[in-house]
Each structure stands twice: as C-alpha cells, then as structure tokens.
Design a protein around this motif. Structure first.
Motif, PDB file in Angstrom:
ATOM      1  N   THR A   1       0.810  -1.228   0.000  1.00  0.00           N
ATOM      2  CA  THR A   1       0.000   0.000   0.000  1.00  0.00           C
ATOM      3  C   THR A   1       0.842   1.277   0.000  1.00  0.00           C
ATOM      4  OG1 THR A   1      -0.197  -0.101   2.402  1.00  0.00           O
ATOM      5  CG2 THR A   1      -1.983  -1.085   1.123  1.00  0.00           C
ATOM      6  N   ALA A   2       2.099   1.175   0.444  1.00  0.00           N
ATOM      7  CA  ALA A   2       3.006   2.330   0.440  1.00  0.00           C
ATOM      8  C   ALA A   2       3.819   2.417  -0.850  1.00  0.00           C
ATOM      9  CB  ALA A   2       3.944   2.263   1.636  1.00  0.00           C
ATOM     10  N   GLY A   3       3.567   1.505  -1.810  1.00  0.00           N
ATOM     11  CA  GLY A   3       4.325   1.482  -3.057  1.00  0.00           C
ATOM     12  C   GLY A   3       5.667   0.788  -2.931  1.00  0.00           C
ATOM     13  N   ALA A   4       5.922   0.118  -1.796  1.00  0.00           N
ATOM     14  CA  ALA A   4       7.212  -0.538  -1.553  1.00  0.00           C
ATOM     15  C   ALA A   4       7.236  -1.943  -2.160  1.00  0.00           C
ATOM     16  CB  ALA A   4       7.483  -0.618  -0.056  1.00  0.00           C
ATOM     17  N   PHE A   5       8.437  -2.359  -2.576  1.00  0.00           N
ATOM     18  CA  PHE A   5       8.623  -3.722  -3.078  1.00  0.00           C
ATOM     19  C   PHE A   5       9.948  -4.274  -2.589  1.00  0.00           C
ATOM     20  CE2 PHE A   5      10.682  -1.127  -6.268  1.00  0.00           C
ATOM     21  CZ  PHE A   5      11.827  -1.838  -6.574  1.00  0.00           C
ATOM     22  N   ARG A   6      10.082  -5.590  -2.711  1.00  0.00           N
ATOM     23  CA  ARG A   6      11.283  -6.302  -2.275  1.00  0.00           C
ATOM     24  C   ARG A   6      11.450  -7.525  -3.168  1.00  0.00           C
ATOM     25  NH1 ARG A   6      13.687  -7.037   3.076  1.00  0.00           N
ATOM     26  NH2 ARG A   6      14.554  -9.114   3.182  1.00  0.00           N
ATOM     27  N   LEU A   7      12.634  -7.644  -3.783  1.00  0.00           N
ATOM     28  CA  LEU A   7      12.944  -8.779  -4.654  1.00  0.00           C
ATOM     29  C   LEU A   7      14.288  -9.392  -4.257  1.00  0.00           C
ATOM     30  CD1 LEU A   7      12.093  -7.380  -8.207  1.00  0.00           C
ATOM     31  CD2 LEU A   7      11.032  -9.357  -7.142  1.00  0.00           C
TER      32      LEU A   7
END
Length: 127
Positions: A78-84
């Motif tokens: 919801t905050a536009g954050a991602f993790r790969l």
C-alpha cells in the motif's frame, strides 16, 4: 611430474572457484533489491510554492529482467514498496503503473552482496 601436479592444481582451483554459470551469475548467492514505485505528476495544475510530491502506487507489478527473460516479480504494498531477492547478476527492474494509464519505468541494477535500493516513477497520465 611437477608439471602434471601443477596442471591438476590449477584445474582443480578453476573448477572449485568457477562458481558462476555461463551468464556470469554466482550460483547460490543472492542479493536484495528494494524500493518504491511512485507516480507523478499528481496535481492537475502545479503552482510555485505548492507541494505536489509523487504518490505511492499500490499493487504495481515489479519485474526483474535479464537477457533470458523474467527472473523475479512482485507487487508493491500500500506504500508502493517492493522487495525482490535475486541471484547475483545484472537486471533491469521494471514497474508498471496500475489503472487506466499503464505506464512503465525501469532501472538497470547490479545485484550482489550489497542491497540495492531504487525508486521508480511511473507517469500518471495527468497533463
């Protein structure tokens, strides 16, 4: 005899140390790419002194591409954050905006021991 032993030692060393595959990636090692997907512009009319910062894009698709194709993907929170988490190597991280105006943004990264943090800003379509 010493020459044969040296050849065997060199061959064994190359075999043991040559942990990369044909694409140059280290097998068994991975790194982390984190960041945000934002959209801009977000105000129909921007005025001097008026703040109009980019906004987070929830549920944007984020993919990691290398020369062989997609190597990882995720959605933003919801905050536009991602993790790969990805194997070591070179990638293009690409985000696609959701909604009526499906724009993209991308950035080339090198994944290794050090975490990589990026911000991708997709076009909102507001003009």
């Amino acid at each position: 005899m010493a020459r044969v032993d040296l050849t065997l030692v060199v061959a064994a060393t190359l075999l043991l140390c040559g942990c990369g595959d044909e694409s140059g990636r280290m097998q068994g090692r991975s790194g982390l790419v984190t960041g945000y997907v934002l959209t801009a512009p977000v105000c129909p009319v921007e005025r001097v002194g008026q703040q109009c910062p980019p906004r987070p894009v929830p549920s944007a698709t984020v993919v990691a591409l290398d020369r062989d194709g997609v190597r990882g993907s995720t959605l933003t929170d919801t905050a536009g954050a991602f993790r790969l988490a990805l194997p070591d190597g070179r990638y293009v991280i690409k985000a696609t905006n959701v909604g009526g105006y499906a724009s993209t943004a991308s950035e080339a990264v090198l994944v290794s021991d050090n975490p990589v943090q990026i911000t991708l800003i997709v076009d909102s379509g507001i003009r």
